[in-house]
Design an enzyme around this catalytic site. Structure first.
Site, PDB file in Angstrom:
ATOM      1  N   HIS A  93       0.826  -1.207   0.000  1.00  0.00           N
ATOM      2  CA  HIS A  93       0.000   0.000   0.000  1.00  0.00           C
ATOM      3  C   HIS A  93       0.859   1.257   0.000  1.00  0.00           C
ATOM      4  O   HIS A  93       0.545   2.248  -0.671  1.00  0.00           O
ATOM      5  CB  HIS A  93      -0.922  -0.017   1.223  1.00  0.00           C
ATOM      6  CG  HIS A  93      -1.772   1.203   1.352  1.00  0.00           C
ATOM      7  ND1 HIS A  93      -1.518   2.193   2.272  1.00  0.00           N
ATOM      8  CD2 HIS A  93      -2.866   1.609   0.661  1.00  0.00           C
ATOM      9  CE1 HIS A  93      -2.415   3.146   2.161  1.00  0.00           C
ATOM     10  NE2 HIS A  93      -3.245   2.821   1.188  1.00  0.00           N
ATOM     11  N   GLU A  96       2.046   1.869  -3.463  1.00  0.00           N
ATOM     12  CA  GLU A  96       0.983   2.453  -4.301  1.00  0.00           C
ATOM     13  C   GLU A  96       0.948   3.970  -4.148  1.00  0.00           C
ATOM     14  O   GLU A  96       0.785   4.710  -5.122  1.00  0.00           O
ATOM     15  CB  GLU A  96      -0.358   1.844  -3.891  1.00  0.00           C
ATOM     16  CG  GLU A  96      -1.580   2.529  -4.485  1.00  0.00           C
ATOM     17  CD  GLU A  96      -2.758   2.492  -3.535  1.00  0.00           C
ATOM     18  OE1 GLU A  96      -3.430   3.530  -3.415  1.00  0.00           O
ATOM     19  OE2 GLU A  96      -2.998   1.453  -2.909  1.00  0.00           O
ATOM     20  N   HIS A  97       1.109   4.453  -2.918  1.00  0.00           N
ATOM     21  CA  HIS A  97       1.140   5.898  -2.677  1.00  0.00           C
ATOM     22  C   HIS A  97       2.334   6.556  -3.362  1.00  0.00           C
ATOM     23  O   HIS A  97       2.235   7.686  -3.847  1.00  0.00           O
ATOM     24  CB  HIS A  97       1.201   6.180  -1.173  1.00  0.00           C
ATOM     25  CG  HIS A  97      -0.134   6.219  -0.504  1.00  0.00           C
ATOM     26  ND1 HIS A  97      -0.709   7.377  -0.043  1.00  0.00           N
ATOM     27  CD2 HIS A  97      -1.025   5.235  -0.238  1.00  0.00           C
ATOM     28  CE1 HIS A  97      -1.886   7.107   0.493  1.00  0.00           C
ATOM     29  NE2 HIS A  97      -2.096   5.810   0.394  1.00  0.00           N
ATOM     30  N   GLU A 166       4.647  10.959   2.514  1.00  0.00           N
ATOM     31  CA  GLU A 166       3.584   9.966   2.386  1.00  0.00           C
ATOM     32  C   GLU A 166       3.406   9.165   3.667  1.00  0.00           C
ATOM     33  O   GLU A 166       2.316   8.667   3.938  1.00  0.00           O
ATOM     34  CB  GLU A 166       3.875   9.021   1.216  1.00  0.00           C
ATOM     35  CG  GLU A 166       3.671   9.656  -0.138  1.00  0.00           C
ATOM     36  CD  GLU A 166       2.303  10.303  -0.259  1.00  0.00           C
ATOM     37  OE1 GLU A 166       1.286   9.596  -0.097  1.00  0.00           O
ATOM     38  OE2 GLU A 166       2.241  11.511  -0.528  1.00  0.00           O
ATOM     39  N   GLU A 173      -4.507   8.610   7.026  1.00  0.00           N
ATOM     40  CA  GLU A 173      -5.485   7.718   6.401  1.00  0.00           C
ATOM     41  C   GLU A 173      -5.918   6.624   7.370  1.00  0.00           C
ATOM     42  O   GLU A 173      -7.100   6.248   7.412  1.00  0.00           O
ATOM     43  CB  GLU A 173      -4.889   7.096   5.139  1.00  0.00           C
ATOM     44  CG  GLU A 173      -5.852   6.217   4.359  1.00  0.00           C
ATOM     45  CD  GLU A 173      -5.232   5.637   3.112  1.00  0.00           C
ATOM     46  OE1 GLU A 173      -5.797   4.678   2.559  1.00  0.00           O
ATOM     47  OE2 GLU A 173      -4.167   6.137   2.675  1.00  0.00           O
TER      48      GLU A 173
END
Length: 477
Positions: A93, A96-97, A166, A173
């Site tokens: 994940h 992906e960022h 990030e 998030e």
């Protein structure tokens, strides 16, 4: 499936929830009905062909040309959080960022401006078994879209400053996810159903991992998993398959097709009948999920379990229809005011799955809702009628066809099926498999099976685990 998405220029988490209202179409008996049936079958046979080509390095190219002026093209990669370990959980994940934060050829600003000027959309998401990067653009911009996708997965700079930025985004998030109780319940469900295995871990990973993941972890994940045989370049809309093959050879031909050692094996994930309860009497509603172990995508029982899932259905207080709804559980929930909503689910992975029910209840109706839900599960094994099964099969076909509306869901269907089945199942074959599915399958997976249970909220009246489990062992009458 609950997937995490990040878009160019922003980060977020999208939860895809499809609510389908039953549509009963009454056709007159006789010749007109026969003509309508024949026309529907002809439409199914006239669906554009899905063409598939495998490159020398093992990368598969699959496309469906429907002649639209727009197209969706993307990379479906057989690599998700299931391939992580406890130390690097969250890397897929995180990666992906990082994909949209600049390459050796484009800075983040250049990438965003190029996508904006094309009028395109660039997106990505990570699931437990797959990572996906895709773009939606005009058909004439297909070459640029493919080149951008190739650039971001092969040439990302993974700069230290961007990684630190990030890191903070993902931690925020995670805080947002904790406020989405449906997401929380399903993460708990995986944690208890597949405890101490890769599927039991979350996609985002624990906080301590997010704080320590570094550039080396990201590079290691790419070099380990981003290999030709594990990638599908899928496209749908206005696309020419031959052109797509040429683009794939040019931009992805140098991707390695072999491993220096042994290829990473799919970690075995054992299902455990158990529970997780988080009691909070200050919450107004209880969120509960109960599931039994199901099967993987390619198992013959997958389709019958989908039919059974459709029989249970879903319901929300905002629905019309009341006692006239086709789902018996929906009728009882409406008449007895048993819950605010419920939805059945059938989550499939490569070699296992979860088949169950998620519901949101007031504290005083939890026990009754669980009782009637398990009664309906037992009726699937004992007393469901032929007419109910036929209606569920028709509704399942309708749901599948309605889902394939537009180039993006078609492209997603192609990419996912290529990874799951190594081919795309034609619609007429899928309909035939639904038609021949039987009722006896439910007994194998529901009757006398220990479930996994998770609950969050004011759950004092939720029966204890042994009581819930005993409900799965009722003697058939």
């Amino acid at each position: 499936c609950h997937w995490h998405c990040c878009q160019t220029g922003q980060s977020g988490r999208w939860v895809y929830k499809l609510t389908v209202f039953p549509l009963l179409l009454q056709l007159p008996a006789g010749p007109k009905r026969l003509l309508a049936t024949q026309a529907a079958q002809q439409v199914a046979l006239n669906v554009p062909e899905t063409k598939v080509t495998t490159l020398e390095n093992g990368l598969r190219v699959a496309s469906e040309d429907s002649g639209l002026t727009t197209c969706t093209v993307g990379l479906w990669i057989d690599a998700g959080s299931r391939y992580e370990n406890q130390r690097n959980n969250g890397t897929a994940h995180f990666l992906e960022h990082m994909a949209f934060k600049g390459t050796r050829k484009r800075s983040q600003l250049d990438l965003e401006l190029e996508i904006e000027n094309m009028g395109a959309h660039l997106n990505a998401y990570t699931s437990r078994e797959q990572t996906v990067y895709y773009a939606k653009a005009f058909s004439k911009d297909l070459p640029r879209a493919v080149e951008i996708l190739a650039d971001i997965i092969q040439n990302s700079t993974l700069g230290e400053a961007e990684i630190e930025r990030e890191r903070g985004v993902i931690l925020r998030e995670m805080q947002e996810v904790e406020t989405n109780l449906q997401e929380v319940v399903f993460d708990y469900l995986h944690a208890t159903a597949y405890q101490s295995t890769a599927l039991g871990r979350t996609i985002l990973g624990p906080t301590e991992n997010i704080k320590t993941i570094n550039r080396g972890d990201l590079v290691e994940y790419i070099t380990t998993h981003y290999k030709g045989p594990r990638i599908v370049l899928a496209a749908a809309g206005g696309v020419c398959h031959d052109e797509l093959i040429d683009l794939a050879k040019y931009h992805f031909g140098k991707l390695p097709g072999r491993y220096q050692g042994e290829a990473p094996a799919l970690p075995a994930c054992r299902f455990t009948g158990s529970e997780i309860r988080v009691r909070d009497d200050k919450m107004p509603l209880a969120h509960i999920a109960i599931a039994v172990e199901a099967v993987g995508w390619s198992h013959p029982d997958t389709i019958p379990l989908m039919v059974a899932n459709t029989l249970i259905g879903n319901w929300d207080r905002s629905f019309g229809g009341g006692v006239n709804l086709s789902s018996k559980l929906a009728q009882m929930a409406c008449q007895g005011n048993l819950c605010h909503s419920f939805q059945s689910f059938n989550t499939c992975y490569t070699d296992t799955g979860l088949w169950g029910l998620y519901t949101v209840c007031e504290p005083g109706t939890i026990s009754d809702m669980m009782h009637f839900a398990q009664m309906e599960w037992m009726s699937l094994c004992t007393s469901v009628t032929d007419s109910e099964v036929a209606r569920a099969k028709n509704l399942l076909k309708t749901n599948m066809l309605l889902h394939l509306d537009g180039s993006t869901p078609i492209c997603e269907d192609i990419g996912r099926q290529m990874l799951c089945y190594s081919r795309r199942i034609p619609l007429h074959e899928l309909e035939a498999r639904i038609d021949v599915s039987g009722r006896e399958v439910c007994t194998k997976y529901i009757y006398q099976r220990a479930p996994a249970v998770t609950a969050v909220g004011p759950i004092e009246q939720l029966p204890d685990y042994n009581q819930i489990r005993s409900g799965m062992f009722w003697m058939r009458t």
